[in-house]
Every structure is written in structure tokens, then in C-alpha cells.
Scaffold this motif. Structure first.
Motif, PDB file in Angstrom:
ATOM      1  N   LEU A  21       0.827  -1.204   0.000  1.00  0.00           N
ATOM      2  CA  LEU A  21       0.000   0.000   0.000  1.00  0.00           C
ATOM      3  C   LEU A  21       0.866   1.260   0.000  1.00  0.00           C
ATOM      4  N   LEU A  60       2.042   1.846  -3.575  1.00  0.00           N
ATOM      5  CA  LEU A  60       0.983   2.415  -4.405  1.00  0.00           C
ATOM      6  C   LEU A  60       0.696   3.861  -4.021  1.00  0.00           C
ATOM      7  N   GLY A  61       0.901   4.174  -2.752  1.00  0.00           N
ATOM      8  CA  GLY A  61       0.675   5.540  -2.290  1.00  0.00           C
ATOM      9  C   GLY A  61       1.725   6.523  -2.762  1.00  0.00           C
ATOM     10  N   GLU A  62       2.851   6.037  -3.267  1.00  0.00           N
ATOM     11  CA  GLU A  62       3.915   6.916  -3.760  1.00  0.00           C
ATOM     12  C   GLU A  62       3.661   7.407  -5.179  1.00  0.00           C
ATOM     13  N   ASP A 103      -0.868  11.371  -7.952  1.00  0.00           N
ATOM     14  CA  ASP A 103      -2.286  11.369  -8.336  1.00  0.00           C
ATOM     15  C   ASP A 103      -2.512  12.468  -9.374  1.00  0.00           C
ATOM     16  N   SER A 117      -8.926   7.611  -2.713  1.00  0.00           N
ATOM     17  CA  SER A 117      -7.501   7.870  -2.932  1.00  0.00           C
ATOM     18  C   SER A 117      -7.020   7.061  -4.120  1.00  0.00           C
ATOM     19  N   ARG A 129      -4.322   5.401  -4.224  1.00  0.00           N
ATOM     20  CA  ARG A 129      -3.843   4.139  -3.666  1.00  0.00           C
ATOM     21  C   ARG A 129      -4.962   3.120  -3.561  1.00  0.00           C
ATOM     22  N   TYR A 130      -6.136   3.562  -3.143  1.00  0.00           N
ATOM     23  CA  TYR A 130      -7.274   2.649  -2.983  1.00  0.00           C
ATOM     24  C   TYR A 130      -7.784   2.182  -4.345  1.00  0.00           C
ATOM     25  N   SER A 142      -5.295  -0.360  -5.608  1.00  0.00           N
ATOM     26  CA  SER A 142      -5.299  -1.620  -4.861  1.00  0.00           C
ATOM     27  C   SER A 142      -6.538  -2.453  -5.179  1.00  0.00           C
TER      28      SER A 142
END
Length: 390
Positions: free
Chosen positions: A17, A20-22, A25, A35, A37-38, A41
């Protein structure tokens, strides 16, 4: 679908996670319900079920169990009393505009970081291109990708889009620039189309060695190499391997020597590999020869080194391209949606990597298992960096 409860908090997927958050956006923050990331995922979990198209990604995302949605970072809808799932339309819009270069770079670095290496183990990277036959920029131009995979591991640690006005031969340096930092002195293997002076220089400049095959696209180089290795065939093979399977006996013999008189950047050794195929009674069916060059020096640039590296180059075709074509039917349906095609390839590379990190070699069968029980996806998403890897 299994109804067994899952203790999500005991399965740490924070490393995945966080990666993916890096990824930047591309959307404006105002009005974004989910988000990035969500969204990524949930798209990944849907890809792990074998979902092939955007419509299937959306349908499978809607079927992800509530405990897993919560673990993926889903927003909670207090009116409905459940965690929310992005719609197909939302996923479509995001994948169209996502920074696929950043996505591929983060995925490659993350997969490499999950890999454990024995002390002194040599790293070899296979580089190869793929035309996504079902993916079109317009009616005449198809999407082309160039990828790098770790030999023997089946993990894609780099992927770039080939510009529409050029070919993969010109893009090796750009791919090398994207690769994660690796210990030791890795070797890069490439097919004969990449046996180019500039490519050899770029690889060595990046602190790596190359193993390249030589064919008719470089006639002078082929002649020089053949003249150098031809006398070796009068000697016993320096390395020999025999395999039996599928009603055939295959025998590989390899000879190697210093590359004196061969005009090619940084070349140190040359080799000739003879491959014979026999039926089970010992009657020879075919005989083929391959010529190869390497910049590697020292005692490890042996005939065995040539044999394993030349054969290993085919791994990227069998372990990545073939899997994406068969498990997700990547070449079937044309799609005209911005960066979606490359994003799909990235998510499939990530899925294959995650399954292989879990010791799963039968990719299609595992996708079917996850489709039958979405709870199984969570256990597969646990990684070595979390300390929970089995």
C-alpha cells in the motif's frame, strides 16, 4: 465466494500500500472520493481474479469482501453501513490519465526490494519488447512496451512505453535508467535485434555486463565471431547439458574463447552453442547453432555462463508475455483509452510478481482460486518487507 471471517489486521500489506501511495495522483484533490492508492489496490485485487477488461475490473471490485476493502483503505459509507467501492467509470478515468512511467518505476523497485538474494548470487536481467496486439493508439499504431525481468525469478523490475515513432532498439538506455539499484555487477541479456554498438556501450556505462546473440542483422560481426569460434568445434565441448521431455531428447554443447579480432564495444569473450534434438531412439531431428558475445571478464565468463544466459533470455517470453496473453487474453480486444493499456500491463506484471514471490508458479490456476475466494487475495498480498512473509 468464501464466507470465512478474515482477521485482516494480522496480515500486514502496508509495504504494498505504501508503494501504491507513492504514485502521483493526476486528479485534482477537490471532489476525489477515493484515494489513488485505494483505486489501484482494488484494481490490483480484481486483476488477481483474472479480470481482463475495464468492465470486469469494475464488476470484480464490487465483489471484494468488506474486510478486505477496509484493509485496502476504503472510505466508509455511514448511510449504507458498508465500505464503498469505486465504480468502473471511476477506475476507467483514473487509468486513462495515470502516470504510467511512475507506476512502472515504483512497481519495479518494489518487486526487486521483495526479492532475497544469497550471498554472492549473480543477478541477470532479460530485456525484451512486446507489441500489445489488442492495444491501439489509433487505427494504425499499436502500443509497444519494453520490459526487464530477473532471470529465474520471473519478476518484471522495469517497463517503459516505446514511443510510436521509433522501435525498441533505441529505448534500452531509457529502460536501464529506470531500473532499481542492484548489488554486484549484473548481466543484461538481449536478443539479436539489440546487438548494437550503442546498446553495448549503454549497458557497460550503467555498470553491467551484456550477453548478446549475433545473427544476420550484423553480417560483418557474425562473420568475425564465426571465424573466431569455428576451430573450437574440433575440441570436446566446454560445457554440455542434456534434457529429456515431451518425447524428445535435447542436447546443448557450448564452446567459448577470447574475443580476439571481433570488433564490438567492450567484448571480452565469444561462444558458440550447438543445440541438437533427438527422438527417443536417438535419431537426430534438428541441429542449430547460436553465436554469442559477452563483456564479462574474469573466471565466471565460462561456457556454463553463456549457456544459462542465452537460454534464460527466452524466460521473459515464456514467463511474462505468454502468461499475460493466456491468463488475461491481453492481445484480444482493442482498447482506445489513454494510458489504460500500459496500466493494465503494469498491474498484470505486479500480479505475476506477487504470485511468484509467494511461490505460485501456476499463474492461471491461482487467478481462478482467487476468483473463487476473494479472501485468498489478502494472504497473497503479504510481503517479505512486512515481516509476515511465509
Amino acid at each position: 465466494m468464501s464466507n470465512e471471517p478474515v482477521d485482516c489486521e494480522q496480515l500486514d500489506i502496508s509495504s504494498l500500500l505504501a508503494m501504491l501511495g507513492e504514485i502521483p495522483d493526476p486528479r485534482k484533490a477537490k471532489g476525489a472520493i477515493y484515494s489513488l492508492r485505494y483505486i489501484l489496490s482494488t484494481s490490483l485485487v480484481s486483476t488477481m481474479t483474472g479480470a481482463k477488461r475495464l468492465s470486469e475490473i469494475g464488476r470484480w471490485a464490487a465483489r471484494i469482501p468488506q474486510p478486505l476493502l477496509a484493509r485496502l483503505g476504503a472510505p466508509y459509507d455511514h448511510f449504507l453501513g458498508r465500505y464503498r467501492v469505486p465504480s468502473e467509470k471511476t477506475i476507467r478515468r483514473v487509468l486513462q490519465v495515470i502516470d504510467v512511467a511512475a507506476l512502472d518505476a515504483r512497481i519495479g523497485c518494489w518487486l526487486f526490494a521483495q526479492t532475497t538474494w544469497e550471498n554472492g548470487e549473480h543477478i541477470t536481467i532479460a530485456v525484451d519488447g512486446k507489441v500489445m496486439r489488442g492495444a491501439w493508439v489509433d487505427e494504425k499504431t499499436q502500443v509497444k512496451l519494453l520490459a526487464a525481468m530477473i532471470h529465474g525469478r520471473g519478476l518484471v523490475i522495469g517497463q517503459i512505453r516505446i514511443p510510436d515513432d521509433t522501435n525498441e532498439i533505441t529505448q534500452v538506455e531509457n529502460l536501464l535508467d529506470q531500473l532499481p539499484e542492484m548489488p554486484g555487477h549484473p548481466t543484461v541479456t538481449l536478443d539479436a535485434a539489440h546487438t548494437q554498438d550503442d546498446t553495448a556501450k549503454d549497458i557497460v556505462k550503467h555498470g553491467m555486463d551484456y550477453v548478446m546473440t549475433v545473427k544476420g542483422n550484423r553480417p560483418t560481426l557474425k562473420r568475425q565471431t564465426f571465424e573466431r569460434v569455428l576451430p573450437l568445434l574440433q575440441e570436446p565441448a566446454h560445457h554440455e547439458v542434456q534434457e529429456r521431455g515431451h518425447g524428445r531428447i535435447k542436447n546443448w554443447q557450448t564452446w567459448t574463447t577470447k574475443a580476439d579480432g571481433i570488433e564490438f564495444p567492450h567484448v571480452n569473450k565469444a561462444a558458440i552453442i550447438r543445440r541438437d534434438e533427438f527422438d527417443l531412439t536417438g535419431v537426430r531431428l534438428t541441429r542449430e547453432y547460436a553465436l554469442a558475445l559477452t563483456s564479462a571478464t574474469g573466471t565466471h565468463a565460462t561456457a556454463s555462463y553463456f549457456h544459462s544466459h542465452v537460454r534464460g533470455q527466452w524466460g521473459i517470453e515464456n514467463e511474462i508475455h505468454y502468461i499475460r496473453d493466456t491468463a488475461w487474453r491481453e492481445d484480444d480486444d482493442p482498447i482506445y483509452t489513454g494510458n489504460t493499456n500500459q496500466a493494465f500491463a503494469s498491474l498484470r506484471n505486479l500480479t505475476i510478481g506477487i504470485l511468484r514471490l509467494n511461490g505460485r508458479r501456476k499463474i492461471k490456476e491461482t487467478l481462478e482460486d482467487v476468483a473463487a475466494d476473494r479472501h485468498a487475495a489478502l494472504d497473497l498480498l503479504v510481503t517479505a518487507c512486512s515481516g509476515s512473509k511465509r
